[in-house]
Scaffold this active site. Structure first.
Site, PDB file in Angstrom:
ATOM      1  N   THR A   1      -3.134  35.951   7.455  1.00  0.00           N
ATOM      2  CA  THR A   1      -3.841  35.355   6.311  1.00  0.00           C
ATOM      3  C   THR A   1      -3.713  36.265   5.097  1.00  0.00           C
ATOM      4  O   THR A   1      -3.901  37.483   5.201  1.00  0.00           O
ATOM      5  CB  THR A   1      -5.327  35.127   6.669  1.00  0.00           C
ATOM      6  OG1 THR A   1      -5.357  34.278   7.818  1.00  0.00           O
ATOM      7  CG2 THR A   1      -6.081  34.472   5.526  1.00  0.00           C
TER       8      THR A   1
ATOM      9  N   GLY B   1       0.921  48.048  -4.542  1.00  0.00           N
ATOM     10  CA  GLY B   1      -0.065  47.725  -5.574  1.00  0.00           C
ATOM     11  C   GLY B   1      -0.817  48.932  -6.110  1.00  0.00           C
ATOM     12  O   GLY B   1      -1.048  49.038  -7.316  1.00  0.00           O
ATOM     13  N   HIS B   2      -1.177  49.864  -5.211  1.00  0.00           N
ATOM     14  CA  HIS B   2      -2.078  50.927  -5.671  1.00  0.00           C
ATOM     15  C   HIS B   2      -1.396  51.971  -6.555  1.00  0.00           C
ATOM     16  O   HIS B   2      -2.054  52.876  -7.067  1.00  0.00           O
ATOM     17  CB  HIS B   2      -2.808  51.586  -4.487  1.00  0.00           C
ATOM     18  CG  HIS B   2      -1.980  52.467  -3.610  1.00  0.00           C
ATOM     19  ND1 HIS B   2      -2.022  53.837  -3.718  1.00  0.00           N
ATOM     20  CD2 HIS B   2      -1.124  52.190  -2.610  1.00  0.00           C
ATOM     21  CE1 HIS B   2      -1.222  54.356  -2.796  1.00  0.00           C
ATOM     22  NE2 HIS B   2      -0.658  53.384  -2.116  1.00  0.00           N
TER      23      HIS B   2
ATOM     24  N   CYS C   1       0.877  71.449   4.471  1.00  0.00           N
ATOM     25  CA  CYS C   1       0.517  72.330   5.573  1.00  0.00           C
ATOM     26  C   CYS C   1       1.062  71.753   6.880  1.00  0.00           C
ATOM     27  O   CYS C   1       0.651  70.691   7.309  1.00  0.00           O
ATOM     28  CB  CYS C   1      -0.994  72.462   5.641  1.00  0.00           C
ATOM     29  SG  CYS C   1      -1.497  73.786   6.710  1.00  0.00           S
TER      30      CYS C   1
ATOM     31  N   THR D   1       4.706  50.938   2.448  1.00  0.00           N
ATOM     32  CA  THR D   1       5.252  51.350   3.751  1.00  0.00           C
ATOM     33  C   THR D   1       5.663  50.126   4.568  1.00  0.00           C
ATOM     34  O   THR D   1       6.744  50.101   5.167  1.00  0.00           O
ATOM     35  CB  THR D   1       4.191  52.180   4.519  1.00  0.00           C
ATOM     36  OG1 THR D   1       3.836  53.306   3.715  1.00  0.00           O
ATOM     37  CG2 THR D   1       4.713  52.648   5.861  1.00  0.00           C
TER      38      THR D   1
ATOM     39  N   GLN E   1       7.585  53.791  -6.916  1.00  0.00           N
ATOM     40  CA  GLN E   1       7.218  54.621  -8.074  1.00  0.00           C
ATOM     41  C   GLN E   1       7.836  54.117  -9.373  1.00  0.00           C
ATOM     42  O   GLN E   1       7.406  54.508 -10.449  1.00  0.00           O
ATOM     43  CB  GLN E   1       7.643  56.081  -7.848  1.00  0.00           C
ATOM     44  CG  GLN E   1       6.908  56.770  -6.721  1.00  0.00           C
ATOM     45  CD  GLN E   1       5.414  56.979  -7.008  1.00  0.00           C
ATOM     46  OE1 GLN E   1       4.960  56.876  -8.147  1.00  0.00           O
ATOM     47  NE2 GLN E   1       4.640  57.258  -5.973  1.00  0.00           N
TER      48      GLN E   1
HETATM   49  N1  PLP Z   1       7.433  54.928  -1.249  1.00  0.00           N
HETATM   50  C1  PLP Z   1       7.147  55.794  -2.212  1.00  0.00           C
HETATM   51  C2  PLP Z   1       8.229  56.305  -3.096  1.00  0.00           C
HETATM   52  C3  PLP Z   1       5.824  56.249  -2.378  1.00  0.00           C
HETATM   53  O1  PLP Z   1       5.546  57.131  -3.337  1.00  0.00           O
HETATM   54  C4  PLP Z   1       4.829  55.744  -1.518  1.00  0.00           C
HETATM   55  C5  PLP Z   1       3.438  56.236  -1.619  1.00  0.00           C
HETATM   56  O2  PLP Z   1       3.201  57.370  -1.989  1.00  0.00           O
HETATM   57  C6  PLP Z   1       5.189  54.806  -0.543  1.00  0.00           C
HETATM   58  C7  PLP Z   1       6.494  54.419  -0.438  1.00  0.00           C
HETATM   59  C8  PLP Z   1       4.182  54.228   0.386  1.00  0.00           C
HETATM   60  O3  PLP Z   1       3.392  53.268  -0.250  1.00  0.00           O
HETATM   61  P1  PLP Z   1       2.004  52.816   0.401  1.00  0.00           P
HETATM   62  O4  PLP Z   1       1.038  53.917   0.186  1.00  0.00           O
HETATM   63  O5  PLP Z   1       1.636  51.578  -0.350  1.00  0.00           O
HETATM   64  O6  PLP Z   1       2.281  52.538   1.825  1.00  0.00           O
END
Ligand code: PLP
Length: 393
Positions: free
Chosen positions: A236, A199-200, A324, A72, A178
């Site tokens: 940092t 990263g996640h 929802c 994000t 993705q």
């Molecule tokens: N963009 C896409 C296509 C995503 O699927 C996601 C998370 O689901 C994000 C951006 C946001 O990433 P983050 O959770 O690291 O902010």
């Protein structure tokens, strides 16, 4: 109960090798990489190595990598920078199916005097490239189009779109959150100016991301502060996160083949068996231009949330295509943009696999889901057995 985790587009488990790589930097090696002493310097060296590992995965130079806190932030930083460095331009081109990290930002910018073109998609989730070409104007500051859709896995032709933007002197950003790690990406071979990573989504921890900025691209930092990241992102560094992401990128390159063969076969097996066993079901999104791990399937006349709750009873984790809003279930903006019929969109489930999934897990879902749908349909006022026509595509 064993967990069958098929929600990898939401987040992924940490790879054991990633945990091993990052742990010493959470405990013993806590120095600040900006410090003059060698205690900090050894962390700086490890951060440099991680930057190289990340750059190698996407085919760029290490100094084109800016570490951020998440996807994000990367999306926000890219789009806001493009607008800041070109104050005379007031137009943004994006699509109707972007993640809220781009979509909600653009909606906010629209309230602040920017003009936003949200390109529609067709029933298979694709853009009309002629319409895209026509949307580009001398006033367009930036195009932001996702590489792959988080809900359907549909892949946009971003390399072609970036070329068309470059020909017109327009900055091109892609949210590749993705796509990275699932399909090969080589930034040396295309015209993409900025690209976001999280990263996640690739077996690194939450709280670390990347914004790639092509060398020579004018850039204005989102976080203004210290001189970190060559003055492009103050704060940092999240050193354990960066080191973890470096390792995750190295592993992603090694696992790319497995992702596109074994994982894809597991996904295809899940999809074809569910469509065969469950009438009135269909896949949402292009059959070919799609991430190898993602399957978004609609089961007509049932609610996604009910399916998820019943899958949860068996330890099966997936996501639904509705959210929802104000107490009522609304189909997702992605499925709405694709024109998925209301009765189908409500009952859509996203399965997203990873390299850690096995054939046994997939067969377990194939065994458990058909009776769940049958039970829910029996309770549905809209379902009559006579309606059964398999509309799989
Ligand atoms: N963009 C896409 C296509 C995503 O699927 C996601 C998370 O689901 C994000 C951006 C946001 O990433 P983050 O959770 O690291 O902010």
């Amino acid at each position: 109960m064993k967990t069958v985790y098929l929600d990898n587009n939401a987040t992924t488990q940490l790879a054991p090798e990633v945990i091993e790589a990052m742990m010493p930097y959470l405990s013993d090696f806590f120095g600040n990489p900006s410090s003059m002493h060698s205690f900090g310097g050894q962390v700086a060296a490890k951060v440099r190595e991680a930057r190289e590992q990340c750059a190698a995965l996407i085919g760029c130079s290490p100094d084109e990598i800016i570490f951020t806190s998440c996807g994000t932030e990367s999306d926000n930083a890219a789009i806001r920078s493009a607008l800041t460095v070109q104050p005379e331009k007031r137009h943004i081109v994006t699509s109707r199916v972007e993640h809220p990290a781009v979509r909600a930002l653009c909606a906010d910018l629209a309230t602040r005097g920017y003009r936003v073109t949200e390109l529609p998609v067709d029933a298979s989730g694709h853009l009309d490239m002629d319409q895209y070409r026509e949307s580009l104007t001398p006033d367009t500051a930036v195009v932001s189009l996702m590489w792959a859709n988080n809900e359907t896995g549909v892949i946009f032709p971003v390399e072609k779109a970036a070329e068309l933007a470059r020909e017109r002197g327009i900055l091109f950003h892609t949210d590749a959150v993705q796509a990275v790690g699932k399909i090969p990406i080589d930034l040396r071979a295309n015209a993409i100016d900025m690209l976001s990573i999280s990263g996640h989504k690739l077996h690194a921890p939450k709280g670390i991301g990347i914004l790639y900025v092509r060398k020579g691209t004018r850039f204005s930092p989102f976080l203004i502060g210290g001189h970190q990241e060559k003055g492009r992102r103050g704060g940092t560094e999240n050193t354990p996160g960066i080191i973890a992401l470096g390792k995750a990128c190295e592993l992603a390159a090694q696992h790319m083949e497995d992702e596109n063969t074994r994982v894809k076969q597991l996904r295809d097996h899940l999809e074809s068996e569910l469509l065969r066993l469950i009438p009135n079901s269909r896949v949402n999104g292009d059959a070919v231009a799609r991430l190898p791990n993602t399957s978004n399937i609609s089961f007509e006349f049932v609610e996604g949330e009910s399916i998820l709750l019943m899958l949860n009873e068996y330890g099966i984790c997936a996501s639904s295509g509705s959210a929802c809003t104000s107490g009522s279930l609304q189909p997702s903006h992605v499925l709405r943009a694709m024109g998925v019929p209301f009765t189908m969109a409500h009952g859509s489930i996203r399965f997203s696999l990873s390299i850690y999934n096995t054939r046994e897990e997939i067969d377990f879902v194939i065994e458990k889901l058909p009776p769940i749908i049958e039970t829910l349909r029996r309770l549905s006022p809209y379902w009559t057995a006579g309606d059964q026509v398999c509309t799989a595509q």
